[in-house]
Design a protein around this motif. Structure first.
Motif, short mmCIF file in Angstrom:
data_model
loop_
_atom_site.label_atom_id
_atom_site.label_comp_id
_atom_site.label_asym_id
_atom_site.label_seq_id
_atom_site.Cartn_x
_atom_site.Cartn_y
_atom_site.Cartn_z
N UNK A 47 10.91 -15.04 -22.57
CA UNK A 47 10.27 -15.56 -21.37
C UNK A 47 10.12 -14.40 -20.40
N UNK A 48 8.90 -14.21 -19.90
CA UNK A 48 8.59 -13.10 -19.01
C UNK A 48 8.33 -13.63 -17.61
N UNK A 49 8.96 -13.01 -16.63
CA UNK A 49 8.85 -13.48 -15.25
C UNK A 49 8.21 -12.38 -14.39
N UNK A 50 7.14 -12.75 -13.69
CA UNK A 50 6.41 -11.83 -12.82
C UNK A 50 6.90 -12.04 -11.40
N UNK A 51 7.45 -10.98 -10.78
CA UNK A 51 7.97 -11.08 -9.42
C UNK A 51 7.40 -9.97 -8.54
N UNK A 52 7.57 -10.14 -7.25
CA UNK A 52 7.22 -9.08 -6.32
C UNK A 52 8.19 -7.91 -6.53
N UNK A 53 7.76 -6.67 -6.31
CA UNK A 53 8.65 -5.53 -6.54
C UNK A 53 9.75 -5.45 -5.50
N UNK A 54 10.85 -4.85 -5.89
CA UNK A 54 11.95 -4.55 -4.97
C UNK A 54 11.86 -3.11 -4.49
N UNK A 55 11.44 -2.22 -5.40
CA UNK A 55 11.35 -0.80 -5.09
C UNK A 55 10.00 -0.46 -4.47
N UNK A 56 9.94 0.62 -3.66
CA UNK A 56 8.66 1.06 -3.11
C UNK A 56 7.79 1.72 -4.19
N UNK A 57 6.49 1.79 -3.95
CA UNK A 57 5.53 2.44 -4.86
C UNK A 57 5.49 1.81 -6.24
N UNK A 58 5.79 0.52 -6.30
CA UNK A 58 5.75 -0.23 -7.56
C UNK A 58 4.91 -1.48 -7.32
N UNK A 59 4.15 -1.90 -8.32
CA UNK A 59 3.25 -3.04 -8.16
C UNK A 59 3.93 -4.39 -8.40
N UNK A 60 4.82 -4.45 -9.41
CA UNK A 60 5.47 -5.71 -9.76
C UNK A 60 6.89 -5.45 -10.26
N UNK A 61 7.67 -6.52 -10.27
CA UNK A 61 8.96 -6.53 -10.96
C UNK A 61 8.82 -7.43 -12.18
N UNK A 62 9.41 -7.01 -13.28
CA UNK A 62 9.25 -7.67 -14.58
C UNK A 62 10.63 -8.01 -15.13
N UNK A 63 10.91 -9.31 -15.32
CA UNK A 63 12.20 -9.74 -15.85
C UNK A 63 11.97 -10.44 -17.18
N UNK A 64 12.95 -10.28 -18.09
CA UNK A 64 12.81 -10.75 -19.48
C UNK A 64 14.04 -11.56 -19.88
N UNK A 65 13.80 -12.75 -20.40
CA UNK A 65 14.89 -13.59 -20.89
C UNK A 65 14.66 -13.89 -22.37
#
Length: 287
Positions: A47-65
């Motif tokens: 399962x792939x989760x699309x989130x807002x980034x936490x770090x600067x200069x990054x477009x997205x945060x990507x989490x994997x279950x």
């Protein structure tokens, strides 16, 4: 609660992709397992989760279950599905993005032919960082690679330990069709030499630029394709002096292409990403 989702796959490695930017996500391991269940839920390897980034200069945060409900560091085929998803959903107008994962930043891009290439970063070949507990073992050497003896099911297997942001144990076999992947796979996955468990790769070399591969994935079982597993296998073969880049990797769900110039250089993974269907699922009764 009702959850909107998209079902996707990359070479048969299938995913449920969730937009956590426009809907609230706070699930239990039981709910992740329910979503991944092929009989009672939607069905997926990951399962792939699309989130807002936490770090600067990054477009997205990507989490994997994984299908067992556990969160993991990396998924190569999933990263391609991730790019296809954010473009299709209008979450970005870029064809090349920077994505934050548990194991670091990856940089996937959409190519003109519709395939997606991902800069997976440089592989980790130092056993302790995979992590692989090599103490008291004597390595055998082939090319520039170290092969480690692993006791599996009463016999000795020679594996290469490599991390592509997640741990892999790769061995060369005579035939991926004849090898007992379903028997040895879970034994390697849970071998005490791998304290965080491991993805077990079984590689058959066809020629210097073409291999067949089966992967028993940590927390998911054997999948039809594994992007990081394809990277790990190609890196292993090139490091051993058996393969030349780029490497065509044939798996049961399709083909990927892996390019690697050698130690210190990043691995590039190329292949398809396909949207299958969209829907909603009710998770209210699952705790």
């Amino acid at each position: 609660m009702k959850l909107k989702f998209t079902k996707m796959h990359g070479a048969g490695n299938d995913f449920v992709v969730i937009d956590a930017i426009n809907q609230h996500i706070n699930f239990t391991p039981a709910q992740w397992r329910f979503i991944a269940d092929r009989r009672f839920g939607i069905g997926a390897d990951q399962i792939l989760v699309v989130e807002r980034p936490v770090q600067p200069d990054v477009d997205f945060r990507y989490r994997i279950y994984n299908a067992d409900g556990g969160e993991v560091e990396q998924c190569g085929n999933g990263s391609r599905a991730f790019v296809q998803f954010v473009i299709e959903k209008g979450l970005t107008d870029k064809t090349s993005i920077r994505v934050e994962t548990m194991s670091g930043i990856i940089e996937p891009r959409l190519e003109a032919d519709g395939k997606i290439t991902v800069n997976m970063g440089a592989p980790v070949l130092e056993p302790s960082r995979v992590p692989f507990l090599s103490e008291s073992l004597t390595a055998s050497h082939q090319g520039d690679d170290s092969l480690w003896p692993l006791e599996i099911n009463g016999k000795q297997a020679w594996i290469s330990a490599v991390s592509m942001g997640n741990p892999h144990a790769v061995q060369v076999v005579a035939s991926v069709d004849d090898y007992p992947v379903q028997v040895d796979g879970p034994l390697i996955e849970n071998h005490p030499r791998f304290p965080k468990r491991v993805n077990a790769g079984f590689m058959q070399i066809l020629d210097r630029r073409h291999i067949r591969l089966r992967v028993f994935e940590r927390g998911a079982g054997e999948t039809l394709a594994c992007g990081t597993g394809a990277c790990a296998a190609a890196v292993t073969g090139i490091h051993r002096g058996l393969l030349d880049s780029p490497v065509r990797v044939s798996m049961r769900g399709g083909e990927l292409s892996i390019a690697w110039k050698g130690e210190g250089h990043p691995v590039f993974l190329s292949g398809p990403a396909v949207t299958v269907f969209e829907g909603e699922i009710n998770l209210s009764e699952i705790q």
